[in-house]
Design an enzyme around this catalytic site. Structure first.
Site, PDB file in Angstrom:
ATOM      1  CB  SER A 112      34.582  40.371 -23.086  1.00 57.92           C
ATOM      2  OG  SER A 112      35.420  40.256 -22.120  1.00 57.92           O
ATOM      3  CG  ASP A 156      37.797  32.829 -24.975  1.00 58.81           C
ATOM      4  OD1 ASP A 156      38.064  32.954 -24.079  1.00 58.81           O
ATOM      5  OD2 ASP A 156      36.419  33.398 -26.068  1.00 58.81           O
ATOM      6  CG  HIS A 168      35.973  35.812 -22.894  1.00 54.43           C
ATOM      7  ND1 HIS A 168      36.712  36.210 -23.985  1.00 54.43           N
ATOM      8  CD2 HIS A 168      35.401  36.957 -21.874  1.00 54.43           C
ATOM      9  CE1 HIS A 168      37.119  37.132 -23.852  1.00 54.43           C
ATOM     10  NE2 HIS A 168      36.211  37.836 -22.732  1.00 54.43           N
TER      11      HIS A 168
END
Ligand SMILES: *[C@@H]1O[C@H](CO)[C@@H](O)[C@H](O)[C@H]1NC(C)=O
Ligand SMILES: *[C@@H]1O[C@H](CO)[C@@H](O)[C@H](O)[C@H]1NC(C)=O
Ligand SMILES: *[C@@H]1O[C@H](CO)[C@@H](O)[C@H](O)[C@H]1NC(C)=O
Length: 350
Positions: free
Chosen positions: A38, A317, A320
């Site tokens: 990610s 978040d 991340h």
């Protein structure tokens, strides 16, 4: 201590030098390929059956194209690297890419992906590292990209975090790695797989390769909550990551030794995650997420309030990083502050 201050100073200097050097720049490499999870994904999970996708607001609030599937408020690390390398546009995601784009670069990264196939299975579909390398093979063969060109491209890889977060340290699903391996054994096991994948990539023409180490996962808001008792970094998690990074460094030395035409470099994002560097760079919120995250979750809640001064936050978040943090990682890798034996800039021209 002195080392920390020196490092922080270098970071700031590098960031300033690069800011001044921005602007028109010749493209340094003919093509750029991205692999990973990610941290590097820019939309490959959008159409997968997974809870790990972020093509909704507030993701992308600081990105001109809005929510694209990037796990940040703005640009991610490969976006900054593409800019620094002089590309006129960002590298497109594999999802929806035409084989022709393999002549300039494709981003294969997928949120939740791991080195191990089974990593993150409980979250839904994802494109594992092995599958990403297969996809690359298909694309370069279909597009007939000459080997001579592939050898001049840049390759960046960020993989391994999910093998800790969504495997070794994931309770309540039938992951068995923490029962099977000590930290050192797990690092060796993962690096063994990593070695096989890198060899495939080498055979496919990769010569200028930057391997990103795993960050201080124990310091993500998610792990502070689940494994740090809510009181600061989860030391055990960081301790588990260290042998992986150590072996990864040894792995790339092995490639550089065995293959004289290989230029593999290590990007250290672990060491630079310290209070001094953060303070020097103007980050004041280093443990809290900027967006609203519902209890027990790690991604931002859709259309809920976000922090005003995003520039001051490390975390967007619960796992991340913000665009601001991404920029410093990319800039210092390019300048060589956190990359050795080669900076990304020197990888490009060597
Ligand atoms: C998506 O994944 C869930 C959970 O794994 C599964 O129950 C569901 O059938 C899948 N949906 C599709 C369309 O494949
Ligand atoms: C652990 O799980 C993996 C994948 O699910 C499986 O292949 C392996 O045999 C298991 N190992 C042990 C020791 O149970
Ligand atoms: C490098 O060479 C050593 C010694 O021949 C070998 O054991 C190792 O597997 C090689 N590594 C790679 C990545 O090819």
């Amino acid at each position: 201590m002195a080392g920390g201050i020196f490092k922080a100073f270098l970071w700031v200097t590098a960031a300033m030098a690069l800011a001044m050097a921005e602007g028109a720049r010749a493209q340094l490499v003919p093509c750029y390929f991205v692999f990973g999870d990610s941290v590097f994904d820019n939309g490959n999970n959008n159409d997968l059956n997974t809870s790990v996708k972020v093509n909704y607001s507030p993701y992308g609030i600081d990105f001109a194209r809005g929510p694209t599937g990037r796990f940040s408020n703005g640009r991610n690390i490969p976006d900054f690297i593409a800019e620094l390398m002089g590309f006129s546009d960002y590298i497109p995601p594999f999802a929806g890419a035409s084989p022709e784009q393999a002549h300039t670069g494709i981003n294969y990264a997928s949120g939740a992906a791991g080195i191990l196939e089974e990593t993150s299975y409980h979250l839904g579909d994802r494109i594992s590292f092995g599958k990403q390398i297969q996809n690359h093979q298909t694309m370069i063969m279909t597009a007939n990209v000459p080997l001579e060109k592939l050898e001049r491209c840049l390759y960046t890889i960020n993989i391994g975090s999910n093998d800790f977060l969504n495997n070794y340290f994931m309770q309540g699903y039938n992951y068995n790695t923490s029962r099977t391996f000590t930290y050192d054994q797990y690092a060796e096991f993962l690096i063994g797989r990593y070695r096989s994948y890198l060899k495939l990539l080498y055979v496919q023409g990769a010569r200028k390769v930057a391997l990103f180490g795993v960050s201080k996962l124990g310091c993500t808001p998610r792990m502070i909550a689940s494994h740090g008792g809510g009181l600061g970094c989860a030391a055990e998690v960081n301790k588990a990551v260290e042998p992986f990074n150590k072996n990864l460094k040894a792995l790339l030395r092995e490639f550089n030794t065995n293959f004289t035409d290989a230029k593999f470099t290590y990007v250290d994002i672990f060491t630079s995650q310290n209070p001094l560097a953060y303070a020097a760079l103007g980050f004041t919120e280093t443990e809290k997420s900027c967006c609203t995250v519902e209890s027990g979750k790690e991604l931002c809640a859709a259309n809920k309030p976000i922090c005003e001064f995003r520039r001051r936050y490390v975390y967007w978040d619960k796992v991340h990083s913000t665009e601001a943090a991404n920029m410093f990682v990319a800039d210092s890798a390019f300048a060589g502050v956190n990359a050795f034996p080669y900076s990304l800039a020197s990888l490009a021209i060597l």
